[in-house]
Design an enzyme around this catalytic site. Sequence first.
Site, PDB file in Angstrom:
ATOM      1  N   LYS A 164      41.202  77.217  88.370  1.00 45.80           N
ATOM      2  CA  LYS A 164      41.119  75.627  87.485  1.00 45.80           C
ATOM      3  C   LYS A 164      40.569  74.660  87.897  1.00 45.80           C
ATOM      4  O   LYS A 164      40.276  74.200  86.866  1.00 45.80           O
ATOM      5  CB  LYS A 164      42.808  74.627  87.848  1.00 45.80           C
ATOM      6  CG  LYS A 164      42.686  74.434  86.544  1.00 45.80           C
ATOM      7  CD  LYS A 164      42.380  74.479  85.327  1.00 45.80           C
ATOM      8  CE  LYS A 164      42.999  72.912  84.162  1.00 45.80           C
ATOM      9  NZ  LYS A 164      43.984  72.845  84.380  1.00 45.80           N
ATOM     10  N   THR A 196      48.126  71.333  87.705  1.00 48.06           N
ATOM     11  CA  THR A 196      46.332  71.327  88.273  1.00 48.06           C
ATOM     12  C   THR A 196      46.669  70.584  89.270  1.00 48.06           C
ATOM     13  O   THR A 196      46.772  69.305  89.610  1.00 48.06           O
ATOM     14  CB  THR A 196      45.419  71.144  87.810  1.00 48.06           C
ATOM     15  OG1 THR A 196      45.878  71.190  86.482  1.00 48.06           O
ATOM     16  CG2 THR A 196      44.075  71.386  88.173  1.00 48.06           C
ATOM     17  N   LYS A 216      41.962  62.301  88.143  1.00 48.98           N
ATOM     18  CA  LYS A 216      42.507  63.380  89.166  1.00 48.98           C
ATOM     19  C   LYS A 216      42.103  64.601  89.667  1.00 48.98           C
ATOM     20  O   LYS A 216      41.783  64.539  90.672  1.00 48.98           O
ATOM     21  CB  LYS A 216      43.901  63.446  89.294  1.00 48.98           C
ATOM     22  CG  LYS A 216      44.772  64.637  90.030  1.00 48.98           C
ATOM     23  CD  LYS A 216      44.774  65.765  89.831  1.00 48.98           C
ATOM     24  CE  LYS A 216      45.866  65.881  88.365  1.00 48.98           C
ATOM     25  NZ  LYS A 216      46.717  66.854  88.079  1.00 48.98           N
TER      26      LYS A 216
END
Length: 293
Positions: free
Chosen positions: A178, A103, A246
């Site tokens: 995502k 990701t 993150k």
Amino acid sequence: MTIMITENTTIGFVGTGVMGKSMARNLQHAGYTINVYTRTKEKAKELMEHGASWKETAKELAATSDVIITMVGYPSDVEEVYFGENGILENAKENSYVIDMTTSKPSLAIEIYEQALKKNIASLDAPVSGGDTGAKNGTLAIMVGGKQEAFEALRPLFEVLGDNIVLQGEAGSGQYTKLANQITIANNMVGVCEAIAFARKSGLQPERVLDSISTGAAASFSLSNLAPRMLKGDYAPGFYVKHFIKDMNIALESAKELGLMTPGLELSLNLYKELAEKGESNSGTQALIKLFM
């Protein structure tokens, strides 16, 4: 692209963490030859015991693989393994494929695609969702960005790893999808924790509450899979708190670039940052319940 995906295809896998190791293992089970490289060789031990070839560098792995899959931690890690004279793009075979399943930033996925194209390498960004369970069972949701031709050529590999595989659009589209996924989870995780805390405070048995609400309109992956872990005090990482932070930071940055308000995402990010400050960075995302207890 002239390289066809067959049982003789050699797959290079970079990154064998909580999810990456299971994904590489499933490819082994499917009969593919695996090259592996990761910063900590010990993490690749199980794969090597089942026949994977260890490569000392990303450069060596790229030069000896037909398809290169990366599943690393952060955008900085993606940049490190893809770019530079020792990186994947500089050393991969012409007409090979690279798939970043980390990701990461949509802009970085586009940059990898553009640089790969100059070297006659096909690139897809294909982040996944489903956690450690989905990785082990080969039931991941795979969100893909890139060209249709490359997507179709690599479909046999994706079908080993997941069962919900969708080409979302051009390069970067997988990453944007995502991030939408992570925004949904971020908001949902707060709701799951609040629901459990509310059930306890009102004198209910949370396990029975889950039995009632996990199949109705409140149903979600987090409610069915992570809430039971919360109730058991099982905070082992299916997905690390630090990696979720993150992801949320990338999503928030992308949302601001698009001029979009995401108040739920901001709230969840702040809560997870607080959780990390309490020493829970390496716990699973379900550890958020600790803030509500």
